[in-house]
Design a protein around this motif. Structure first.
Motif, PDB file in Angstrom:
ATOM      1  N   THR A   1       9.328  20.367 -34.385  1.00 17.18           N
ATOM      2  CA  THR A   1      10.505  21.170 -34.057  1.00 17.18           C
ATOM      3  C   THR A   1      11.230  20.604 -32.847  1.00 17.18           C
ATOM      4  O   THR A   1      12.465  20.517 -32.831  1.00 17.18           O
ATOM      5  CB  THR A   1      10.087  22.623 -33.784  1.00 17.18           C
ATOM      6  OG1 THR A   1       9.529  23.179 -34.973  1.00 17.18           O
ATOM      7  CG2 THR A   1      11.280  23.459 -33.344  1.00 17.18           C
TER       8      THR A   1
ATOM      9  N   THR B   1      19.627  37.680 -35.579  1.00 15.41           N
ATOM     10  CA  THR B   1      19.986  36.265 -35.495  1.00 15.41           C
ATOM     11  C   THR B   1      21.466  36.095 -35.190  1.00 15.41           C
ATOM     12  O   THR B   1      21.862  35.302 -34.326  1.00 15.41           O
ATOM     13  CB  THR B   1      19.648  35.555 -36.827  1.00 15.41           C
ATOM     14  OG1 THR B   1      18.231  35.523 -37.001  1.00 15.41           O
ATOM     15  CG2 THR B   1      20.190  34.133 -36.854  1.00 15.41           C
TER      16      THR B   1
ATOM     17  N   ALA C   1      18.671  26.290 -29.863  1.00 16.31           N
ATOM     18  CA  ALA C   1      18.143  25.236 -28.999  1.00 16.31           C
ATOM     19  C   ALA C   1      18.988  23.971 -29.102  1.00 16.31           C
ATOM     20  O   ALA C   1      19.226  23.284 -28.104  1.00 16.31           O
ATOM     21  CB  ALA C   1      16.691  24.940 -29.377  1.00 16.31           C
TER      22      ALA C   1
ATOM     23  N   THR D   1      14.943  19.084 -33.191  1.00 15.38           N
ATOM     24  CA  THR D   1      15.995  19.711 -32.392  1.00 15.38           C
ATOM     25  C   THR D   1      16.771  18.654 -31.618  1.00 15.38           C
ATOM     26  O   THR D   1      18.006  18.665 -31.574  1.00 15.38           O
ATOM     27  CB  THR D   1      15.384  20.743 -31.430  1.00 15.38           C
ATOM     28  OG1 THR D   1      14.736  21.768 -32.186  1.00 15.38           O
ATOM     29  CG2 THR D   1      16.444  21.364 -30.549  1.00 15.38           C
TER      30      THR D   1
ATOM     31  N   ARG E   1      18.212  31.554 -39.184  1.00 17.98           N
ATOM     32  CA  ARG E   1      17.326  31.492 -38.015  1.00 17.98           C
ATOM     33  C   ARG E   1      18.158  31.105 -36.797  1.00 17.98           C
ATOM     34  O   ARG E   1      19.051  30.266 -36.890  1.00 17.98           O
ATOM     35  CB  ARG E   1      16.228  30.449 -38.217  1.00 17.98           C
ATOM     36  CG  ARG E   1      15.400  30.634 -39.483  1.00 17.98           C
ATOM     37  CD  ARG E   1      14.467  29.462 -39.673  1.00 17.98           C
ATOM     38  NE  ARG E   1      13.751  29.531 -40.926  1.00 17.98           N
ATOM     39  CZ  ARG E   1      12.927  28.584 -41.366  1.00 17.98           C
ATOM     40  NH1 ARG E   1      12.734  27.483 -40.652  1.00 17.98           N
ATOM     41  NH2 ARG E   1      12.305  28.717 -42.530  1.00 17.98           N
ATOM     42  N   SER E   2      17.818  31.696 -35.672  1.00 18.69           N
ATOM     43  CA  SER E   2      18.593  31.405 -34.466  1.00 18.69           C
ATOM     44  C   SER E   2      17.883  30.467 -33.507  1.00 18.69           C
ATOM     45  O   SER E   2      18.547  29.766 -32.733  1.00 18.69           O
ATOM     46  CB  SER E   2      18.915  32.710 -33.725  1.00 18.69           C
ATOM     47  OG  SER E   2      17.722  33.338 -33.283  1.00 18.69           O
ATOM     48  N   THR E   3      16.561  30.402 -33.551  1.00 19.16           N
ATOM     49  CA  THR E   3      15.818  29.695 -32.500  1.00 19.16           C
ATOM     50  C   THR E   3      16.169  28.223 -32.434  1.00 19.16           C
ATOM     51  O   THR E   3      16.549  27.694 -31.381  1.00 19.16           O
ATOM     52  CB  THR E   3      14.306  29.857 -32.707  1.00 19.16           C
ATOM     53  OG1 THR E   3      13.983  31.242 -32.735  1.00 19.16           O
ATOM     54  CG2 THR E   3      13.543  29.191 -31.570  1.00 19.16           C
TER      55      THR E   3
ATOM     56  N   GLU F   1      22.309  36.951 -31.652  1.00 22.25           N
ATOM     57  CA  GLU F   1      21.854  35.897 -30.750  1.00 22.25           C
ATOM     58  C   GLU F   1      22.837  34.728 -30.749  1.00 22.25           C
ATOM     59  O   GLU F   1      23.263  34.244 -29.694  1.00 22.25           O
ATOM     60  CB  GLU F   1      20.465  35.414 -31.175  1.00 22.25           C
ATOM     61  CG  GLU F   1      19.926  34.221 -30.411  1.00 22.25           C
ATOM     62  CD  GLU F   1      19.529  34.533 -28.982  1.00 22.25           C
ATOM     63  OE1 GLU F   1      19.390  33.589 -28.177  1.00 22.25           O
ATOM     64  OE2 GLU F   1      19.353  35.724 -28.663  1.00 22.25           O
TER      65      GLU F   1
END
Length: 302
Positions: free
Chosen positions: A249, A35, A284, A253, A278-280, A38
């Protein structure tokens, strides 16, 4: 490809930092390093690692900080530090251990009472009295970069807003370089707070703490413990999407990205993200706003 919310000129002024917490398992540690790598593509000014009250996560925090510096290659890793349940000597020894890992940045916090978030705080006999005292102790030990906390909606244990801002001023007078706020969701609250801070003669950067809503019920629980408010519009928007996680999500976001873009339009250029390791989603949000990604060299572990 989605057009960023901010234009090229605006994006060039953005600065960013990320917060992580010590994982509880080897798999979690591996996931965190991935993470961090990223998110390192956004070239953060620094990242920080939390620290449990009374040193309850001391060893995991030390290990996480060490791995972020030496494996993820993030030299500007800041270690959180609290003064709950520890003597000055104990805290100073922990500082030395972090410095041995390569740390030159700290986030100095009073910490929650021994009973957890919301419990009464009692200084440890012979310990640092509060965060301002801790900042002073750190400044005496070395030329560290020191961040402190700030509360747009007032610390839940402060008598009033004026007392809260007075404590921030004491931390600044003792050597704090910046303040990172508790997460919030109403930018009017932050702007009102920032105006009050500036009126009190406090000029250090105040970084808004941004928390993308991964889980509304979990965030509501966090907010209840730390005195943050969940606006009705946020509940009304995300609440009906509990059984549609992908859509939830996507919407959450966009809401977080819009919050950052609106803060930028109000003159804020530095942002601190609570990542929940968490990176996602955080990535985003950063992409939607227009934070620039850069290639990150792959580091080989020994």
């Amino acid at each position: 490809m989605t057009t960023p919310l901010l234009d090229t000129d605006a994006r060039s002024k953005l600065r960013i930092s990320f917060e992580f917490f010590p994982p509880k398992s080897p798999d979690g540690e591996t996931g965190l390093i991935e993470t961090a790598r990223e998110l390192a593509s956004f070239q953060p000014d620094f990242v920080s690692v939390t620290y449990g009250a009374g040193g309850s996560t001391k060893e995991p925090s030390l290990r996480t900080v060490d791995r972020l510096i030496h494996e993820a290659g993030i030299a500007d890793t800041a270690a959180h530090l609290t003064c709950v349940g520890a003597s000055r000597e104990d805290v100073d020894r922990v500082v030395d251990q972090f410095v041995d890992c390569g740390v030159q940045r700290f986030v100095a916090l009073r910490g929650d009472g021994d009973g957890g978030v919301g419990s009464p705080y009692q200084p440890h006999p012979g310990g640092y009295i509060n965060a301002a005292d801790l900042v002073s102790g750190l400044r005496k030990k070395g030329d560290f970069d020191i961040s402190v906390s700030a509360y747009p909606e007032k610390h839940p244990q402060s008598a009033d807003v004026d007392a809260d801002i007075d404590m921030l001023k004491r931390k600044v007078d003792n050597g704090a370089a910046r303040a990172i706020t508790q997460f919030f969701f109403d930018n009017d609250d932050f702007e009102r707070y920032l105006n009050n801070v500036r009126a009190a003669g406090i000029t250090i950067p105040i970084l808004p703490g941004i928390l993308p809503v991964h889980n509304l019920s979990q965030v509501s629980k966090f907010a209840g413990m730390c005195g943050a408010r969940i606006p009705d519009r946020l509940r009304e928007t995300l609440g009906p999407l509990d059984d549609r996680p992908d859509e939830r999500t996507r919407v959450a976001t966009m809401l977080a990205a819009q919050q950052v873009a609106d803060l930028f339009e109000r003159g804020v250029h530095e942002f601190h993200f609570y990542t929940m390791n968490r990176s996602t989603m955080v990535g985003a949000v950063c992409d939607l706003v227009g934070f620039q990604r850069h290639s990150v060299p792959v580091r080989q572990t020994a």
